[in-house]
Design an enzyme around this catalytic site. Structure first.
Site, short mmCIF file in Angstrom:
data_model
loop_
_atom_site.label_atom_id
_atom_site.label_comp_id
_atom_site.label_asym_id
_atom_site.label_seq_id
_atom_site.Cartn_x
_atom_site.Cartn_y
_atom_site.Cartn_z
N GLU A 285 5.34 -2.70 -1.91
CA GLU A 285 4.78 -1.38 -1.62
C GLU A 285 5.78 -0.52 -0.85
OE1 GLU A 285 1.36 0.15 -2.21
OE2 GLU A 285 2.97 1.60 -1.99
N ASP A 289 7.73 2.85 -2.19
CA ASP A 289 7.51 4.15 -1.56
C ASP A 289 8.82 4.77 -1.08
OD1 ASP A 289 4.90 3.46 -2.02
OD2 ASP A 289 4.37 3.11 0.07
N SER A 491 -0.22 3.87 -6.05
CA SER A 491 0.82 3.72 -5.04
C SER A 491 2.16 4.28 -5.47
CB SER A 491 1.11 2.23 -4.85
OG SER A 491 0.45 1.73 -3.77
N GLY A 555 -9.82 20.15 -18.29
CA GLY A 555 -10.08 20.59 -16.91
C GLY A 555 -10.11 19.39 -15.97
N ASP A 557 -11.00 16.16 -13.94
CA ASP A 557 -11.80 14.95 -14.18
C ASP A 557 -11.45 13.92 -13.12
OD1 ASP A 557 -9.57 13.16 -15.22
OD2 ASP A 557 -9.48 14.79 -16.69
#
Ligand SMILES: *[C@@H]1O[C@H](CO)[C@@H](O)[C@H](O)[C@H]1NC(C)=O
Ligand SMILES: *[C@@H]1O[C@H](CO)[C@@H](O)[C@H](O)[C@H]1NC(C)=O
Ligand SMILES: *[C@@H]1O[C@H](CO)[C@@H](O)[C@H](O)[C@H]1NC(C)=O
Ligand SMILES: *[C@@H]1O[C@H](CO)[C@@H](O)[C@H](O)[C@H]1NC(C)=O
Ligand SMILES: *[C@@H]1O[C@H](CO)[C@@H](O)[C@H](O)[C@H]1NC(C)=O
Ligand SMILES: *[C@@H]1O[C@H](CO)[C@@H](O)[C@H](O)[C@H]1NC(C)=O
Ligand SMILES: *[C@@H]1O[C@H](CO)[C@@H](O)[C@H](O)[C@H]1NC(C)=O
Ligand SMILES: *[C@@H]1O[C@H](CO)[C@@H](O)[C@H](O)[C@H]1NC(C)=O
Length: 577
Positions: A285, A289, A491, A555, A557
């Site tokens: 992770e 990032d 992520s 549009g 959702d």
């Protein structure tokens, strides 16, 4: 005799006469029937163990702050993007003198010396033994374990306040919040052969490998370096998951050969958080990032914020998240963008605690900080799928993730493939704690009107709806502990979107304009700067594709929000707004 000494004298008297503070009228503040599935009580918490308790004191004017924030963040307003100073936020958030007095009187009557206070004065901490906490709050603190978390949580199923603190203290932590968080990486796969870092997305390998060059090509993101040094993007890191400079360097060599491979990030430490650089210390992770912020937000100063995980009883995402936000609140010059790729199901935070964290994020965004959070990797069912249920896929109880569901956060969902479809794991849905904010009412009502009747009762139609936006989220190439691999999840989408915002801020700062700050009113007013994603069904990675879930549509959702960004159009909208 001073006031304090008099109170101490009274306490001694009352103890000597056998009275206890718990004999005052106690009012239940938070309670729950049982711990959420997976948490198992191991019995009473040891009486002498020290509990560090955070108490949230009621703010004096949150409604005023909200009104001000709506005004400064809504395009067309006369004070658009006139972000607040730290002191201005404090003036709304700090508790009233009456609240402070009520708390101080209670604390000294009970022989408690309050510890640290948060920057806006709305959180205080106290340290007391479990036995005393049980008495003070009419609680029964127990030790709970969960198979997926390394250490124990000390929690109680009920916590009360003496009547004189009711209305002055909003939250007691730890208490009834049971949060089992995890980074929002749906899957990680290692692979040997990898595609070269070509300009376009390589869709020939599996479902395609995502690289910075691919994202730049797909969304029109420039590779030219940012120029402003007072722009910064903070990547939050929790759960002792670390970002490695050696992996970053290897990543940049492979996937951004046009920038120096020694380009790096700086470390922000909260609660003694570390970022060790030994072999094997890296975590998917954090590496993801960091690599996709340095790899996309070219030249923007990036900071990795590592929140310390305390030992045993103190591993606690809720507290780490709270401490992270209060740390950022304390900054005179806060970052302009914060990216959060962690979360858990909203209901586990409990309404009071989720509200208080969301309030803290409101104060941060009011200062001109854009906060982005992953919308979750379990599709419409949030993190609620209990693998032990008879058929988890039949649970039609659609719940969103937090902090993504907070009104003041921009929630980022995931897409896959070219042309883009919404990913089947992309988290989305409707909050049960926060109402639909004005900025998304029109967009969301379009979706609700077109929804078949049989969805009735599966989610809260009047709740804040997520995600707001989406980006590619499947098979991002990263380097983790010297292995090149592909990772998948909202992520991945989140730091990528955060990077686009940071690059736009760079241009705004260079032009002498204020930064984007709280994004959502601007994003919903700029829907033509997004590619509408109209295909996808978020039944998740575990359940069969035929399982009921939301569908992407024309549009907004609850899989892809208003869609995926087009850099040039969003940049133009940012300058025009
Ligand atoms: C599922 O069952 C296994 C085996 O009984 C148990 O170890 C695990 O804690 C359960 N998981 C949850 C989420 O209840
Ligand atoms: C960045 O620095 C410029 C010039 O020093 C200043 O005008 C601007 O207000 C600063 N912007 C931010 C977001 O700090
Ligand atoms: C990166 O390397 C170059 C050339 O070796 C050097 O000039 C530069 O100072 C280095 N930058 C950092 C951030 O270490
Ligand atoms: C963490 O807990 C373990 C087991 O109780 C103990 O051995 C260790 O010293 C503790 N570490 C710290 C940093 O407190
Ligand atoms: C739906 O959301 C609203 C606004 O937060 C809340 O007041 C209401 O209790 C929620 N309803 C349900 C059924 O959860
Ligand atoms: C990383 O892997 C390469 C081979 O893929 C190897 O040559 C190199 O020594 C490794 N580096 C470290 C620090 O383990
Ligand atoms: C979810 O989508 C992926 C492609 O992104 C596909 O490989 C997988 O089979 C899908 N899972 C289900 C259960 O439909
Ligand atoms: C409602 O019916 C449609 C069409 O049959 C189906 O695709 C969808 O999954 C159903 N939704 C729920 C919540 O059962």
């Amino acid at each position: 005799m001073s006031f304090r000494a008099l109170l101490a004298f009274l306490v001694i008297l009352s103890v000597a006469s056998g009275l206890s503070v718990a004999s005052e009228r106690m009012v239940v503040q938070h309670s729950r029937q049982s711990a959420p599935a997976g948490f198992v009580s191991q019995g009473a918490a040891p009486a002498t163990e020290t509990l560090n308790i955070r108490l949230a004191l009621a703010s004096n004017n949150l409604a005023g702050l909200q009104q001000k924030l709506v005004s400064v963040s809504t395009p067309g307003s006369s004070e658009f993007r006139q972000w607040l100073s730290k002191d201005e936020v404090t003036s709304y958030v700090q508790p009233s003198a009456e609240t402070v007095a009520a708390f101080n009187t209670w604390a000294s009557a009970n022989g408690i010396l309050p510890g640290a206070t948060s920057p806006h004065g709305d959180w205080v901490s106290i340290s007391v033994p479990v036995s005393k906490a049980n008495t003070l709050f009419a609680a029964k603190f127990e030790v709970f374990t969960h198979p997926d978390i390394k250490s124990n949580l000390v929690r109680t199923l009920s916590v009360s306040l003496p009547s004189e603190l009711v209305g002055h203290v909003d939250v007691i932590h730890p208490s009834t919040d049971f949060v089992h968080t995890s980074p929002r990486v749906a899957s990680i796969q290692t692979h040997k052969g990898r595609p070269p870092p070509t300009k376009s997305c390589d869709t020939s390998v599996g479902s395609g490998r995502i690289t910075p060059a691919c994202l730049q090509d797909l969304y029109g993101i420039p590779s030219t370096p940012a120029t402003q040094r007072n722009n910064s993007l903070v990547v939050t890191g929790f759960s002792n998951i670390f970002a490695e400079t050696a992996d970053l360097s290897s990543f940049l060599k492979q996937f951004r050969p046009d920038i120096p491979s020694n380009t790096t990030f700086s470390l922000l430490s909260v609660d003694n958080g570390e970022n060790p650089q030994g072999a094997g210390d890296g975590g998917g992770e954090a590496n993801l990032d960091i690599q996709y912020t340095l790899g996309i937000a070219t030249g923007v100063p990036i900071q990795f914020l590592s929140a310390g995980v305390h030992n045993a009883t103190f591993e606690d995402f809720v507290q780490d998240a709270l401490d992270t936000i209060t740390f950022l609140q304390g900054a005179e010059d806060p970052p302009t963008v914060v990216s959060i790729s962690y979360g858990s199901r909203e209901e586990d935070f409990g309404q009071a605690f989720a509200t208080k964290i969301c309030d803290a994020l409101q104060g941060l965004t009011a200062r001109g900080v854009s906060v982005l959070a992953a919308s979750g990797d379990e599709g419409a069912r949030g993190a609620t799928v209990n693998p032990n249920a008879t058929d988890p896929c039949l649970q039609n109880n659609f719940l969103p993730e937090f902090p993504a569901a907070c009104t003041w956060v921009t929630a980022v969902g995931a897409t896959v493939g070219i042309p883009e479809k919404a990913a089947n794991f992309s988290g989305g849905g409707f909050s049960v704690f926060f109402p639909t904010p004005d900025y998304q009412k029109t967009a969301v009502s379009g979706f609700l009107h077109a929804l078949p009747q049989n969805f009735s009762g599966t989610f809260n139609k009047t709740g804040r709806a997520i995600p707001d936006v989406a980006m590619q989220g499947v098979n991002y190439e990263i380097v983790n502990n010297n292995v090149t691999m592909a990772v998948t999840g909202t992520s991945a989408s989140t730091p990528a979107f955060a990077s686009i915002i940071a690059l736009i801020n760079d241009r705004l700062i260079a032009a002498g304009k204020p930064v984007l700050g709280f994004l959502n009113p601007f994003l919903y007013a700029s829907q033509s700067a997004f590619t509408d994603i109209t295909v996808g069904h978020n039944s998740g990675l575990v359940c069969p594709a035929s399982t009921p879930a939301f569908d992407a549509t024309t549009g907004w959702d609850p899989l892809s929000g208003v869609g995926t960004p087009l850099f040039d159009k969003l940049l133009a909208a940012a300058f025009k707004a």
